[in-house]
Enzyme design. Structure first.
Site, PDB file in Angstrom:
ATOM      1  N   HIS A  14       0.834  -1.208   0.000  1.00  0.00           N
ATOM      2  CA  HIS A  14       0.000   0.000   0.000  1.00  0.00           C
ATOM      3  C   HIS A  14       0.869   1.258   0.000  1.00  0.00           C
ATOM      4  O   HIS A  14       0.614   2.192  -0.761  1.00  0.00           O
ATOM      5  CB  HIS A  14      -0.929  -0.019   1.224  1.00  0.00           C
ATOM      6  N   GLU A  15       1.891   1.283   0.835  1.00  0.00           N
ATOM      7  CA  GLU A  15       2.774   2.456   0.887  1.00  0.00           C
ATOM      8  C   GLU A  15       3.523   2.636  -0.426  1.00  0.00           C
ATOM      9  O   GLU A  15       3.701   3.754  -0.906  1.00  0.00           O
ATOM     10  CB  GLU A  15       3.753   2.340   2.060  1.00  0.00           C
ATOM     11  N   HIS A  73       1.540   4.463  -2.999  1.00  0.00           N
ATOM     12  CA  HIS A  73       1.616   5.925  -2.862  1.00  0.00           C
ATOM     13  C   HIS A  73       2.867   6.457  -3.563  1.00  0.00           C
ATOM     14  O   HIS A  73       2.837   7.526  -4.167  1.00  0.00           O
ATOM     15  CB  HIS A  73       1.642   6.337  -1.387  1.00  0.00           C
TER      16      HIS A  73
END
Length: 191
Positions: free
Chosen positions: A142-143, A146
């Site tokens: 998920h990071e 980004h």
């Protein structure tokens, strides 16, 4: 995905323009109140431009320092490095710098930086202690999303520029408090 990247880059440029224009406008108002005239606007433009550049080039370092994040030692956190290396190979992204936030029981992680080549991911020890490998892999994926979408640039700029506005507001409030709102008294005793 490419539309999101383009949108995040455009939003970052718009954010910087609005930030500089807003600070220049506040400089104009401050110049009127304090009696500095157009010099306050010029000063505000210089300061806001320097702040925007600092936010762009050093925003990630500021965010990491405020979070008390320390570089993750590969020998102490081999699983963290292994997971991120797997994910970067799979996604085609460059390897970000990895950081650990010690003595934080909250399970949290964040990505920061200006682009994938200048990105960092910070993980709290609380997250490392609570999650198994698969769960940690999901959080780190998920990071990394980004990072790949350039969300990190916009989020880093927002955090840094809002913090700088808060500091400037505090300065102006203190200035007006200690100088009586910018009203200067006439030396002959009149106001």
């Amino acid at each position: 995905m490419y539309e999101e990247i383009g949108q995040n880059k455009r939003n970052s440029v718009i954010l910087v323009i609005v930030f500089v224009a807003g600070i220049v406008f506040l400089g104009y108002l401050f110049g009127l109140v304090a009696g500095f005239g157009p010099w306050a606007m010029i000063f505000a433009f210089i300061i806001s431009s320097l702040m925007a550049l600092a936010g762009y080039f050093n925003g990630d370092k500021i965010v990491l320092a405020v979070s008390r994040a320390r570089p993750a030692d590969r020998s102490k956190y081999p699983q963290l490095y292994n997971i991120v290396e797997e994910l970067t190979i799979a996604s085609g992204l460059p390897m970000p710098r990895l950081y650990i936030i010690h003595d934080d029981d909250a399970p949290n992680a964040f990505a920061t930086g200006r682009d994938p080549a200048h990105s960092s991911i910070a993980v709290t020890t609380g997250l490392m202690d609570r999650l198994n490998r698969t769960e940690l892999q999901g959080v780190l994926a998920h990071e990394l999303s980004h990072v790949g979408d350039y969300d990190i640039l916009f989020a880093t700029l927002i955090g840094i520029l809002v913090g700088m506005v808060a500091m400037l507001s505090d300065f102006f409030l203190r200035y007006t408090f200690w100088t009586g709102g910018g009203r200067r008294k006439n030396s002959s005793g009149g106001s």
